[in-house]
Design a protein around this motif. Structure first.
Motif, short mmCIF file in Angstrom:
data_model
loop_
_atom_site.label_atom_id
_atom_site.label_comp_id
_atom_site.label_asym_id
_atom_site.label_seq_id
_atom_site.Cartn_x
_atom_site.Cartn_y
_atom_site.Cartn_z
N ALA A 18 0.83 -1.21 0.00
CA ALA A 18 0.00 0.00 0.00
C ALA A 18 0.87 1.26 0.00
CB ALA A 18 -0.94 -0.01 1.20
N VAL A 19 1.98 1.21 0.76
CA VAL A 19 2.89 2.37 0.80
C VAL A 19 3.55 2.56 -0.57
CG1 VAL A 19 5.03 3.25 1.81
CG2 VAL A 19 3.29 2.21 3.28
N SER A 22 1.12 3.98 -3.03
CA SER A 22 0.86 5.42 -2.96
C SER A 22 1.94 6.18 -3.73
CB SER A 22 0.68 5.85 -1.50
OG SER A 22 1.68 6.68 -1.07
N ASN A 25 1.01 5.80 -7.40
CA ASN A 25 0.00 6.78 -7.77
C ASN A 25 0.63 8.08 -8.28
OD1 ASN A 25 -2.63 5.74 -7.43
ND2 ASN A 25 -2.39 5.79 -5.21
N SER A 42 3.25 16.97 -2.75
CA SER A 42 1.88 16.56 -2.98
C SER A 42 0.90 17.64 -2.53
CB SER A 42 1.59 15.27 -2.20
OG SER A 42 2.43 14.25 -2.68
N MET A 56 -2.09 11.65 3.66
CA MET A 56 -1.55 10.77 2.61
C MET A 56 -1.30 9.35 3.11
SD MET A 56 1.05 13.24 0.55
CE MET A 56 2.08 13.74 1.91
N PRO A 58 -1.79 5.72 3.14
CA PRO A 58 -2.45 4.91 2.11
C PRO A 58 -3.78 4.33 2.60
CG PRO A 58 -0.12 4.37 2.22
CD PRO A 58 -0.39 5.32 3.35
N SER A 61 -6.44 7.42 4.81
CA SER A 61 -6.78 8.84 4.69
C SER A 61 -8.02 9.02 3.81
CB SER A 61 -5.61 9.62 4.08
OG SER A 61 -4.58 9.73 5.01
N TYR A 62 -8.07 8.25 2.74
CA TYR A 62 -9.22 8.34 1.83
C TYR A 62 -10.50 7.99 2.58
CZ TYR A 62 -12.19 7.64 -2.25
OH TYR A 62 -13.20 7.73 -3.17
N TYR A 80 -6.95 6.38 -6.30
CA TYR A 80 -5.81 6.38 -5.40
C TYR A 80 -5.86 5.24 -4.39
CZ TYR A 80 -4.84 10.76 -7.69
OH TYR A 80 -4.58 11.69 -8.65
N PRO A 81 -6.94 5.15 -3.58
CA PRO A 81 -6.96 4.02 -2.64
C PRO A 81 -7.06 2.67 -3.34
CG PRO A 81 -9.06 5.19 -2.62
CD PRO A 81 -8.10 6.03 -3.40
N GLU A 84 -3.60 1.65 -4.34
CA GLU A 84 -2.85 1.29 -3.13
C GLU A 84 -3.24 -0.11 -2.66
OE1 GLU A 84 -2.44 5.94 -1.77
OE2 GLU A 84 -4.02 4.70 -0.91
#
Ligand SMILES: [Zn+2]
Length: 256
Positions: A18-19, A22, A25, A42, A56, A58, A61-62, A80-81, A84
């Motif tokens: 996931a990191v 990101s 992305n 960013s 931010m 991963p 936050s979304y 984005y998510p 990730e």
């Protein structure tokens, strides 16, 4: 105990993926626009507000921001998510298949490259040289670490896929893009010759199935060009996880 350590290893790999996802992305968003990867820092593309680290994280936050910019409330794309999470799952799959090994590092690197190119192809229709050339080099270095025979196989894999797509481009006059040829070369460097052949067959099978579905179920027209990169990426990943089983199955069918 084995199960527990597998679960912990998978959780670790998901977070790692996931990191990395990101970061992918950023590459996927910026490379086709020829922007710098590092600058500017960013920021929200709508209000320009600089993002803090807690904006931010991963996936989380979304979810916590309910898909909106903390500062202006603009909607954040779900891509984005999703990318990730996809990278997280891709790393988990590689971890379960290869454990803690040289191949683990080889194939998480390969997965990250595949995801980057698949999505620059989907969103912008480009296969960036700045990704596939260093990618192919990394594939060759990993195969060299595993011995001369595997290194040679990588060279043949590269030549086979690159040559195949160049031939298709020449025959169909643009039925496929040159990006497919360079992407193919990178995939060949990681998969070697035999897996590259099987990968190509699987990519066409998946492409045909999706194509038929798009035309019959979703009423798309045949002329709507669909980038082939994502099919290459998906079938290359399938080979990473199940390549030996697929080749074994094939030889059982046709060997007597
Ligand atoms: Zn904003």
């Amino acid at each position: 105990m084995l199960l527990m350590s597998n679960i912990l290893f998978s959780v670790f790999n998901f977070i790692l993926g996931a990191v990395i996802g990101s970061f992918l992305n950023v590459l996927i968003y910026r490379i086709p626009k020829n922007g710098s990867i590092l600058k500017p820092p960013s920021h929200c593309p709508v209000c320009g507000h600089r993002l803090k680290w807690y904006d931010m994280v991963p996936i989380f936050s979304y979810i916590f921001l309910k898909g909106k910019c903390r500062y202006c409330g603009a909607k954040i794309s779900a891509r984005y998510p999703l990318i990730e999470a996809l990278t997280g799952f891709a790393f988990v799959g590689v971890g379960l298949r290869y454990g803690w090994s040289l191949q683990f590092f080889e194939y998480i690197t390969f997965s990250a490259l595949l995801i980057t190119v698949a999505f620059t192809d989907i969103f912008d229709g480009v296969v960036p040289d700045i990704v596939v050339i260093p990618g192919a080099t990394m594939g060759l270095v990993f195969s060299l670490l595993r011995g001369k025979a595997i290194f040679l196989s990588s060279i043949y894999g590269m030549l086979f896929l690159f040559g195949f797509f160049v031939l298709v481009i020449l025959i169909t006059r643009g039925g496929m893009g040159e990006g497919d040829a360079t992407f193919g070369a990178m995939i060949g460097a990681f998969l070697g010759f035999k897996f590259s052949v099987a990968m190509l067959v699987i990519a066409f099978i998946i492409g045909a199935i999706v194509g038929i579905l798009l035309i019959t179920v979703f009423k798309k027209k045949g002329e709507d060009a669909i980038p082939f990169g994502p099919y290459l990426a998906l079938s290359a990943y399938i080979m990473v996880l199940f390549g030996y089983k697929i080749l074994l199955f094939y030889f059982k069918l046709f060997a007597f």
